[in-house]
Design an enzyme around this catalytic site. Structure first.
Site, mmCIF file in Angstrom:
data_model
loop_
_atom_site.group_PDB
_atom_site.id
_atom_site.type_symbol
_atom_site.label_atom_id
_atom_site.label_comp_id
_atom_site.label_asym_id
_atom_site.label_seq_id
_atom_site.Cartn_x
_atom_site.Cartn_y
_atom_site.Cartn_z
ATOM 1 N N GLY A 108 -3.719 97.993 -3.770
ATOM 2 C CA GLY A 108 -3.138 99.332 -3.849
ATOM 3 C C GLY A 108 -4.041 100.463 -3.375
ATOM 4 C CB SER A 109 -7.012 100.768 -1.181
ATOM 5 O OG SER A 109 -6.613 100.224 0.048
ATOM 6 C CG ASN A 150 4.940 97.477 6.842
ATOM 7 O OD1 ASN A 150 4.392 97.385 5.740
ATOM 8 N ND2 ASN A 150 4.782 96.553 7.779
ATOM 9 C CG ASP A 180 4.541 92.794 10.041
ATOM 10 O OD1 ASP A 180 4.591 93.572 9.078
ATOM 11 O OD2 ASP A 180 3.910 91.715 10.028
ATOM 12 C CD GLU A 224 -4.535 98.889 6.453
ATOM 13 O OE1 GLU A 224 -3.971 99.074 5.373
ATOM 14 O OE2 GLU A 224 -5.048 97.805 6.755
ATOM 15 C CG HIS A 257 0.785 94.766 10.282
ATOM 16 N ND1 HIS A 257 1.096 93.745 9.404
ATOM 17 C CD2 HIS A 257 0.171 94.185 11.341
ATOM 18 C CE1 HIS A 257 0.691 92.591 9.922
ATOM 19 N NE2 HIS A 257 0.120 92.826 11.088
HETATM 20 C C1 GRF Z 1 -3.279 96.528 4.020
HETATM 21 O O1 GRF Z 1 -4.148 95.887 4.907
HETATM 22 C C2 GRF Z 1 -1.927 96.782 4.660
HETATM 23 O O2 GRF Z 1 -2.027 97.078 6.014
HETATM 24 C C3 GRF Z 1 -1.225 95.486 4.468
HETATM 25 O O3 GRF Z 1 -1.646 95.049 3.189
HETATM 26 C C4 GRF Z 1 -2.912 95.616 2.868
HETATM 27 C C5 GRF Z 1 -2.790 96.350 1.577
HETATM 28 O O4 GRF Z 1 -3.994 96.904 1.132
HETATM 29 N N1 GRF Z 1 0.200 95.606 4.652
HETATM 30 P P1 GRF Z 1 -4.000 97.775 -0.202
HETATM 31 O O5 GRF Z 1 -3.308 96.948 -1.273
HETATM 32 O O6 GRF Z 1 -3.299 99.054 0.086
HETATM 33 O O7 GRF Z 1 -5.443 97.986 -0.515
#
Ligand code: GRF
Length: 204
Positions: A14-15, A104, A147, A176, A106
């Site tokens: 959940g970062s 989403n 995706d 991200e 990715h």
């Molecule tokens: C991230 O790499 C995102 O791109 C993918 O899952 C991961 C989730 O990371 N879909 P976090 O749980 O938000 O830390």
């Protein structure tokens, strides 16, 4: 159309969720998180509870799972959905109920290294196996298919010969967060539109 009520779907650490929580608090995203939905016990659930956000933990193996997801969205009157590290595949009824309203993130430059089985470190391992010199992250609208959907934002990072999958993950994660927040801010202001495969950004 402005989006004021967001639901965030997660399955892991959940970062990305935390970055959205912080951005909503700081008002760089002008929306409220009305629901954090998880399909398994995970740290994202704890982050949401700590922030005082309504949560829903659903059993992804239950026959009623997809109905319960739709019900939770209706109950909270969510207008937009963010898949932030969510591992379950969305039901087609959900995708058609929220056209261009699901986003989403990715950890690769889609359409490369996306689709079924490409999640977590597997993505970065595949990048290394292919000998790529760059990788990156993509934020996109969600259409039918894993995706898949019009790309809102992408940013690249360099890949080095000595990299391990973990090294790439460490370099991709911050970008991200960055492109997800930028995209969400535009999305919530109603400034994104889709023509064909292209996402356009309107002036303020
Ligand atoms: C991230 O790499 C995102 O791109 C993918 O899952 C991961 C989730 O990371 N879909 P976090 O749980 O938000 O830390």
């Amino acid at each position: 159309m402005q989006i004021e009520r967001l639901a965030i779907f997660c399955s892991g650490n959940g970062s990305n969720l935390q970055a959205i929580i912080d951005a909503c608090k700081e008002k760089s995203i002008l929306a409220e998180i009305v629901l954090v939905l998880v399909d398994r016990p995970c740290f994202a659930l704890e982050r949401a509870k700590q922030a005082g956000i309504a949560t829903k933990l659903l059993d992804r193996k239950a026959a009623t799972f997809h109905d319960e997801v739709i019900l939770a969205l209706r109950e909270t009157r969510a207008e937009g959905i963010v898949l932030a590290g969510y591992l379950s595949i969305l039901d087609s009824r959900l995708i058609s109920a929220y056209p261009m309203k699901i986003i989403n993130v990715h950890p690769s430059l889609l359409p490369l290294f996306g689709g079924k089985g490409f999640y977590g470190l597997r993505v970065h391992k595949a990048v290394l196996d292919a000998g790529c010199k760059i990788s990156g992250a993509t934020v996109h609208f969600v259409e039918e298919g894993v995706d898949k959907g019009p790309i809102i934002a992408q940013e690249s990072i360099s890949v080095y010969a000595e990299d391990r999958p973990e090294d790439i993950a460490e370099r991709v994660h911050p970008i991200e967060h960055k492109i997800l927040l930028q995209s969400l801010s535009l999305f919530c202001e109603g400034r994104l539109s889709v023509q064909g495969r292209m996402v356009h950004i309107s002036e303020e």
